[in-house]
Design a protein around this motif. Structure first.
Motif, PDB file in Angstrom:
ATOM      1  N   SER A   5       0.824  -1.214   0.000  1.00  0.00           N
ATOM      2  CA  SER A   5       0.000   0.000   0.000  1.00  0.00           C
ATOM      3  C   SER A   5       0.857   1.263   0.000  1.00  0.00           C
ATOM      4  CB  SER A   5      -0.930   0.009   1.213  1.00  0.00           C
ATOM      5  OG  SER A   5      -0.183  -0.103   2.415  1.00  0.00           O
ATOM      6  N   ARG A   6       2.081   1.172   0.528  1.00  0.00           N
ATOM      7  CA  ARG A   6       3.021   2.287   0.475  1.00  0.00           C
ATOM      8  C   ARG A   6       4.440   1.749   0.615  1.00  0.00           C
ATOM      9  NH1 ARG A   6       4.664   3.827   5.708  1.00  0.00           N
ATOM     10  NH2 ARG A   6       3.418   2.880   7.390  1.00  0.00           N
ATOM     11  N   ASP A   7       5.392   2.525   0.151  1.00  0.00           N
ATOM     12  CA  ASP A   7       6.798   2.149   0.249  1.00  0.00           C
ATOM     13  C   ASP A   7       7.346   2.500   1.634  1.00  0.00           C
ATOM     14  OD1 ASP A   7       6.659   1.332  -2.360  1.00  0.00           O
ATOM     15  OD2 ASP A   7       7.660   3.095  -3.195  1.00  0.00           O
ATOM     16  N   GLY A   8       8.505   1.936   1.940  1.00  0.00           N
ATOM     17  CA  GLY A   8       9.226   2.309   3.153  1.00  0.00           C
ATOM     18  C   GLY A   8       8.741   1.650   4.421  1.00  0.00           C
ATOM     19  N   LEU A   9       7.992   0.550   4.302  1.00  0.00           N
ATOM     20  CA  LEU A   9       7.514  -0.163   5.490  1.00  0.00           C
ATOM     21  C   LEU A   9       8.645  -0.984   6.112  1.00  0.00           C
ATOM     22  CD1 LEU A   9       4.188  -1.367   3.880  1.00  0.00           C
ATOM     23  CD2 LEU A   9       4.343   0.220   5.811  1.00  0.00           C
ATOM     24  N   PRO A  10       8.544  -1.319   7.389  1.00  0.00           N
ATOM     25  CA  PRO A  10       9.578  -2.170   7.997  1.00  0.00           C
ATOM     26  C   PRO A  10       9.583  -3.558   7.358  1.00  0.00           C
ATOM     27  CG  PRO A  10       8.213  -1.114   9.694  1.00  0.00           C
ATOM     28  CD  PRO A  10       7.531  -0.875   8.381  1.00  0.00           C
ATOM     29  N   ALA A  11      10.768  -4.109   7.185  1.00  0.00           N
ATOM     30  CA  ALA A  11      10.886  -5.461   6.658  1.00  0.00           C
ATOM     31  C   ALA A  11      10.501  -6.474   7.734  1.00  0.00           C
ATOM     32  CB  ALA A  11      12.309  -5.719   6.181  1.00  0.00           C
ATOM     33  N   SER A  12       9.856  -7.583   7.312  1.00  0.00           N
ATOM     34  CA  SER A  12       9.445  -8.600   8.279  1.00  0.00           C
ATOM     35  C   SER A  12       9.258  -9.939   7.579  1.00  0.00           C
ATOM     36  CB  SER A  12       8.149  -8.191   8.987  1.00  0.00           C
ATOM     37  OG  SER A  12       7.073  -8.115   8.066  1.00  0.00           O
ATOM     38  N   TYR A  13       9.188 -11.008   8.395  1.00  0.00           N
ATOM     39  CA  TYR A  13       8.983 -12.360   7.886  1.00  0.00           C
ATOM     40  C   TYR A  13       8.091 -13.136   8.830  1.00  0.00           C
ATOM     41  CZ  TYR A  13       9.835 -17.241   6.714  1.00  0.00           C
ATOM     42  OH  TYR A  13       9.661 -18.556   6.374  1.00  0.00           O
ATOM     43  N   ARG A  14       7.140 -13.894   8.249  1.00  0.00           N
ATOM     44  CA  ARG A  14       6.277 -14.777   9.040  1.00  0.00           C
ATOM     45  C   ARG A  14       5.989 -16.030   8.227  1.00  0.00           C
ATOM     46  NH1 ARG A  14       4.223  -9.634   9.450  1.00  0.00           N
ATOM     47  NH2 ARG A  14       4.052  -8.731  11.537  1.00  0.00           N
ATOM     48  N   GLN A  15       5.750 -17.137   8.929  1.00  0.00           N
ATOM     49  CA  GLN A  15       5.306 -18.355   8.264  1.00  0.00           C
ATOM     50  C   GLN A  15       4.223 -19.013   9.101  1.00  0.00           C
ATOM     51  OE1 GLN A  15       9.226 -20.461   8.255  1.00  0.00           O
ATOM     52  NE2 GLN A  15       8.121 -22.134   9.259  1.00  0.00           N
ATOM     53  N   ARG A  16       3.385 -19.815   8.427  1.00  0.00           N
ATOM     54  CA  ARG A  16       2.224 -20.396   9.103  1.00  0.00           C
ATOM     55  C   ARG A  16       1.812 -21.674   8.391  1.00  0.00           C
ATOM     56  NH1 ARG A  16      -2.239 -17.637  11.720  1.00  0.00           N
ATOM     57  NH2 ARG A  16      -3.516 -19.258  12.677  1.00  0.00           N
ATOM     58  N   THR A  17       1.387 -22.655   9.171  1.00  0.00           N
ATOM     59  CA  THR A  17       0.808 -23.874   8.616  1.00  0.00           C
ATOM     60  C   THR A  17      -0.700 -23.693   8.502  1.00  0.00           C
ATOM     61  OG1 THR A  17       2.526 -25.263   9.584  1.00  0.00           O
ATOM     62  CG2 THR A  17       0.468 -26.350   8.954  1.00  0.00           C
ATOM     63  N   ILE A  18      -1.245 -23.989   7.335  1.00  0.00           N
ATOM     64  CA  ILE A  18      -2.689 -23.935   7.112  1.00  0.00           C
ATOM     65  C   ILE A  18      -3.178 -25.379   7.018  1.00  0.00           C
ATOM     66  CG2 ILE A  18      -4.556 -23.000   5.713  1.00  0.00           C
ATOM     67  CD1 ILE A  18      -2.681 -20.862   6.848  1.00  0.00           C
ATOM     68  N   PRO A  19      -3.886 -25.879   8.026  1.00  0.00           N
ATOM     69  CA  PRO A  19      -4.335 -27.271   7.980  1.00  0.00           C
ATOM     70  C   PRO A  19      -5.143 -27.560   6.716  1.00  0.00           C
ATOM     71  CG  PRO A  19      -4.724 -26.317  10.150  1.00  0.00           C
ATOM     72  CD  PRO A  19      -4.314 -25.185   9.254  1.00  0.00           C
ATOM     73  N   GLU A  20      -4.940 -28.755   6.163  1.00  0.00           N
ATOM     74  CA  GLU A  20      -5.650 -29.118   4.949  1.00  0.00           C
ATOM     75  C   GLU A  20      -7.164 -29.055   5.154  1.00  0.00           C
ATOM     76  OE1 GLU A  20      -5.528 -33.041   2.217  1.00  0.00           O
ATOM     77  OE2 GLU A  20      -3.688 -31.833   2.286  1.00  0.00           O
ATOM     78  N   SER A  21      -7.617 -29.358   6.359  1.00  0.00           N
ATOM     79  CA  SER A  21      -9.054 -29.320   6.642  1.00  0.00           C
ATOM     80  C   SER A  21      -9.630 -27.917   6.488  1.00  0.00           C
ATOM     81  CB  SER A  21      -9.327 -29.848   8.050  1.00  0.00           C
ATOM     82  OG  SER A  21      -8.630 -29.081   9.019  1.00  0.00           O
ATOM     83  N   ASP A  22      -8.808 -26.895   6.737  1.00  0.00           N
ATOM     84  CA  ASP A  22      -9.277 -25.508   6.589  1.00  0.00           C
ATOM     85  C   ASP A  22      -9.525 -25.149   5.131  1.00  0.00           C
ATOM     86  OD1 ASP A  22      -8.956 -25.366   9.289  1.00  0.00           O
ATOM     87  OD2 ASP A  22      -7.434 -23.790   9.281  1.00  0.00           O
ATOM     88  N   LYS A  23      -8.843 -25.857   4.214  1.00  0.00           N
ATOM     89  CA  LYS A  23      -8.947 -25.553   2.778  1.00  0.00           C
ATOM     90  C   LYS A  23      -9.857 -26.521   2.031  1.00  0.00           C
ATOM     91  CE  LYS A  23      -4.429 -25.887   2.368  1.00  0.00           C
ATOM     92  NZ  LYS A  23      -3.076 -25.892   1.765  1.00  0.00           N
ATOM     93  N   ARG A  24     -10.280 -27.590   2.709  1.00  0.00           N
ATOM     94  CA  ARG A  24     -11.036 -28.634   2.038  1.00  0.00           C
ATOM     95  C   ARG A  24     -12.473 -28.180   1.759  1.00  0.00           C
ATOM     96  NH1 ARG A  24      -9.265 -32.529  -0.800  1.00  0.00           N
ATOM     97  NH2 ARG A  24      -7.728 -32.965   0.823  1.00  0.00           N
ATOM     98  N   ASN A  25     -12.753 -27.958   0.481  1.00  0.00           N
ATOM     99  CA  ASN A  25     -14.085 -27.547   0.019  1.00  0.00           C
ATOM    100  C   ASN A  25     -14.551 -26.228   0.636  1.00  0.00           C
ATOM    101  OD1 ASN A  25     -14.360 -29.923  -1.603  1.00  0.00           O
ATOM    102  ND2 ASN A  25     -14.832 -31.062   0.267  1.00  0.00           N
ATOM    103  N   ARG A  26     -13.574 -25.388   0.954  1.00  0.00           N
ATOM    104  CA  ARG A  26     -13.880 -24.047   1.442  1.00  0.00           C
ATOM    105  C   ARG A  26     -12.699 -23.133   1.130  1.00  0.00           C
ATOM    106  NH1 ARG A  26     -14.312 -25.044   7.788  1.00  0.00           N
ATOM    107  NH2 ARG A  26     -15.193 -27.018   7.026  1.00  0.00           N
ATOM    108  N   LEU A  27     -12.962 -21.847   1.094  1.00  0.00           N
ATOM    109  CA  LEU A  27     -11.914 -20.863   0.843  1.00  0.00           C
ATOM    110  C   LEU A  27     -11.272 -20.475   2.166  1.00  0.00           C
ATOM    111  CD1 LEU A  27     -13.808 -18.638  -1.736  1.00  0.00           C
ATOM    112  CD2 LEU A  27     -11.828 -20.066  -2.236  1.00  0.00           C
ATOM    113  N   ALA A  28      -9.990 -20.780   2.313  1.00  0.00           N
ATOM    114  CA  ALA A  28      -9.245 -20.422   3.518  1.00  0.00           C
ATOM    115  C   ALA A  28      -8.481 -19.131   3.263  1.00  0.00           C
ATOM    116  CB  ALA A  28      -8.278 -21.539   3.898  1.00  0.00           C
ATOM    117  N   LEU A  29      -8.704 -18.131   4.103  1.00  0.00           N
ATOM    118  CA  LEU A  29      -8.053 -16.830   3.947  1.00  0.00           C
ATOM    119  C   LEU A  29      -6.631 -16.926   4.487  1.00  0.00           C
ATOM    120  CD1 LEU A  29      -8.279 -13.879   3.098  1.00  0.00           C
ATOM    121  CD2 LEU A  29      -9.291 -13.383   5.349  1.00  0.00           C
TER     122      LEU A  29
END
Length: 233
Positions: free
Chosen positions: A123-147
């Motif tokens: 949305s704009r330049d100059g934001l702080p750099a960052s890193y994140r990771q996450r596991t999304i269980p397969e059940s959350d995506k099964r026949n539904r849209l997981a955000l």
């Protein structure tokens, strides 16, 4: 409804030996002025990295970078101290911001890793750099849209600095999901595996589709399928 198909076979393609990459939009040595992105969505690369190889340390600025692993394992390390291995079902979000250096390697010496590398303009330049990771269980995506990614107040699994909602879905055979589209917004559907129809438009593995001027889409599987959906301002 305004709909434009991006056929898989028309994407940019390069085989570097250690890396086989297919580019939905212009990237690196592949340039096509007709395919520079869709709204804030700038890059979708479908990458296969061979065992024991990868992207050496390099830098980025002012970009939201999402990695979605389809198979295998991807090892990440960056200058913010972020470090980890992501596997199928995992995602990572790296905000390059004011500047970040990172590497991505195949964590295995025996099998390929396949992942989708997605770049979104912030949305704009100059934001702080960052890193994140996450596991999304397969059940959350099964026949539904997981955000899986979206603005901080969206309820997404991981936050990004842009008004983009990124969803992942695994559809069983002959199943349907639907998604409302707000006024003035557009949607991009990227098929990861299998085939689906989107409002009656058939898409196969690797195909992309942009949709605008529509209030709702219905995605129907033709056999089991996996896809990503991006809802963009």
């Amino acid at each position: 409804m305004k709909a434009i198909i991006r056929p898989a076979e028309e994407r940019g393609h390069a085989d570097h030996g250690w890396l086989d990459t297919r580019n939905s939009f212009s990237f690196g040595d592949y340039f096509d002025p007709g395919h520079m992105g869709f709204r804030a969505l700038r890059v979708i690369n479908d990458d296969v990295v061979r065992p024991g190889t990868g992207f050496g340390t390099h830098g980025h600025r002012d970009m939201e970078i999402i990695s979605y692993v389809v198979g295998g394992a991807l090892a990440h390390e960056d200058s913010t101290g972020g470090k980890g291995v992501i596997r199928r079902g995992d995602i990572q979000v790296m905000s390059a911001g004011t500047g970040i250096r990172h590497s991505e390697y195949n964590a295995s010496h025996r099998e390929d890793v396949r992942f989708l590398q997605i770049w979104i303009l912030p949305s704009r330049d100059g934001l702080p750099a960052s890193y994140r990771q996450r596991t999304i269980p397969e059940s959350d995506k099964r026949n539904r849209l997981a955000l899986i990614a979206g603005p901080r107040d969206s309820g997404a699994a991981l936050p990004i600095h842009q008004d983009v909602l990124a969803y992942a879905c695994l559809l069983d055979d002959v199943r349907i999901v639907s998604h409302p589209i707000g006024p003035g917004r557009g949607v991009w559907v990227q098929v990861v595996d299998g085939s689906v129809s989107v409002n009656g438009i058939l898409l196969g593995c690797g195909d992309g589709l942009s949709i605008e001027d529509e209030s709702r889409i219905e995605i129907r599987s033709a056999g089991s399928a996996e896809f990503l959906l991006f809802d963009l301002a």
